[in-house]
Design a protein around this motif. Structure first.
Motif, short mmCIF file in Angstrom:
data_model
loop_
_atom_site.label_atom_id
_atom_site.label_comp_id
_atom_site.label_asym_id
_atom_site.label_seq_id
_atom_site.Cartn_x
_atom_site.Cartn_y
_atom_site.Cartn_z
N HIS A 1 -4.18 1.34 1.67
CA HIS A 1 -3.91 1.05 3.07
C HIS A 1 -5.14 1.41 3.88
O HIS A 1 -5.61 2.54 3.83
N VAL B 1 -6.97 2.66 6.90
CA VAL B 1 -6.58 3.54 8.00
C VAL B 1 -7.36 3.14 9.23
O VAL B 1 -8.58 3.02 9.21
N HIS C 1 -1.83 3.05 10.12
CA HIS C 1 -1.89 2.17 8.96
C HIS C 1 -1.62 0.70 9.31
O HIS C 1 -1.85 -0.16 8.47
N LEU D 1 4.95 2.43 3.39
CA LEU D 1 3.57 2.65 2.95
C LEU D 1 3.43 2.80 1.44
O LEU D 1 2.33 2.98 0.92
#
Length: 314
Positions: free
Chosen positions: A2, A4, A65, A306
């Protein structure tokens, strides 16, 4: 895994999208958190009498995210009110969300789309994800249904109908928060500070020419179509909602308040056995509906959204 967003926006930006009902245009407001060009978009849609700032606690975590978008559905918060109150129903809300998603995709291409819907917002999510062929930028990947399913207990609708659209005026935010808490204790334990923060966007200032003070943020006419619903019509609608649910291909997480009077344990169990076979997380001491403010509630949603692809149990 992911990307950031650095630095994440700790306050949302208020934007609008043009929509229309019965050829009458209006503006739908939405709150956008995080990087405005992030390809991962999370849409968070509130319950019947609520508004988009309900998701602040969740958005602060997930906007690191994703681009987190929290609309004020028409008739609520900063959005316009409809001239015809019969437009305050799920098909119109779903059409508005398609317009919002198209605008978001135009602003920056959506590569991953997730949805969190509380109560009414979950029903809208079922409408969006359960109808193959809708003009979505990309299919919804993960869906969080917060204390709602295809079967809605009639007594909960009756309870909500007792307060929905009732006129109220308050001298202060604290007085408004106290009044709202009296009808919202099923949301479960909150600190006074948490509840005051949840209440802040639930009121609007009245002009001094009208006597001043505060009123609830929404158009009282949202109660008009709600009050036309009969128990027979609600039961008849269950088959259509199950059909939508059975068509959902998104990985699905069902949150349930263990003391919910709207989503029964039997319905939640059935939702694990058919359609997307939702995984269920229950929160004890909470009814309808979890507010996604408590750390354990935020964590349950964040972990689901996530998790690596393939890591979410079906």
């Amino acid at each position: 895994m992911h990307s950031v967003v650095v630095p994440p926006s700790q306050e949302p930006v208020l934007q609008t999208v043009g929509c229309q009902h019965a050829q009458t245009p209006y503006h739908l407001a939405y709150w956008q958190w995080g990087s405005p060009d992030a390809g991962h978009v999370l849409v968070c849609v509130h319950g019947l009498s609520r508004q988009g700032r309900d998701f602040d606690a969740l958005a602060r975590v997930l906007s690191q995210h994703a681009r987190v978008v929290c609309p004020d559905m028409v008739g609520r918060g900063r959005s316009d009110w409809l001239a015809d109150p019969m437009g305050y129903q799920i098909p119109q809300y779903a059409a508005d969300m398609l317009a919002l998603l198209a605008q978001l995709h135009q602003q920056a291409p959506i590569t991953t789309l997730d949805w969190v819907g509380t109560s009414m917002g979950g029903l809208i999510g079922m409408g969006i994800t359960g109808q193959p062929g809708l003009p979505l930028p990309v299919p919804v990947r993960r869906l969080v249904l917060n204390d709602v399913g295809p079967v809605i207990q009639w007594q909960a609708l009756q309870r909500i109908g007792q307060y929905l659209g009732q006129p109220a005026r308050f001298a202060s935010l604290q007085q408004a928060a106290d009044a709202m808490w009296a009808i919202s204790t099923s949301f479960g334990p909150h600190t006074p500070a948490q509840w005051l923060e949840l209440s802040r966007a639930m009121v609007r200032e009245l002009p001094q020419s009208a006597g001043g003070g505060l009123a609830l943020h929404y158009d009282p006419a949202i109660a008009v179509p709600f009050k036309t619903l009969t128990q027979e019509a609600a039961v008849a609608g269950e088959a259509a909602l199950w059909q939508l649910y059975d068509h959902i291909t998104a990985q699905t997480l069902l949150l349930r308040g263990a003391q919910s009077d709207l989503l029964s344990r039997e319905t939640a169990q059935a939702m694990t056995q058919r359609g997307p076979r939702a995984q269920v997380v229950e929160f004890d001491g909470v009814g309808h509906a979890p507010t996604l403010v408590a750390e354990d509630q935020v964590a349950a949603v964040a972990e689901f959204l996530l998790a690596a692809e393939g890591a979410v149990a079906g």
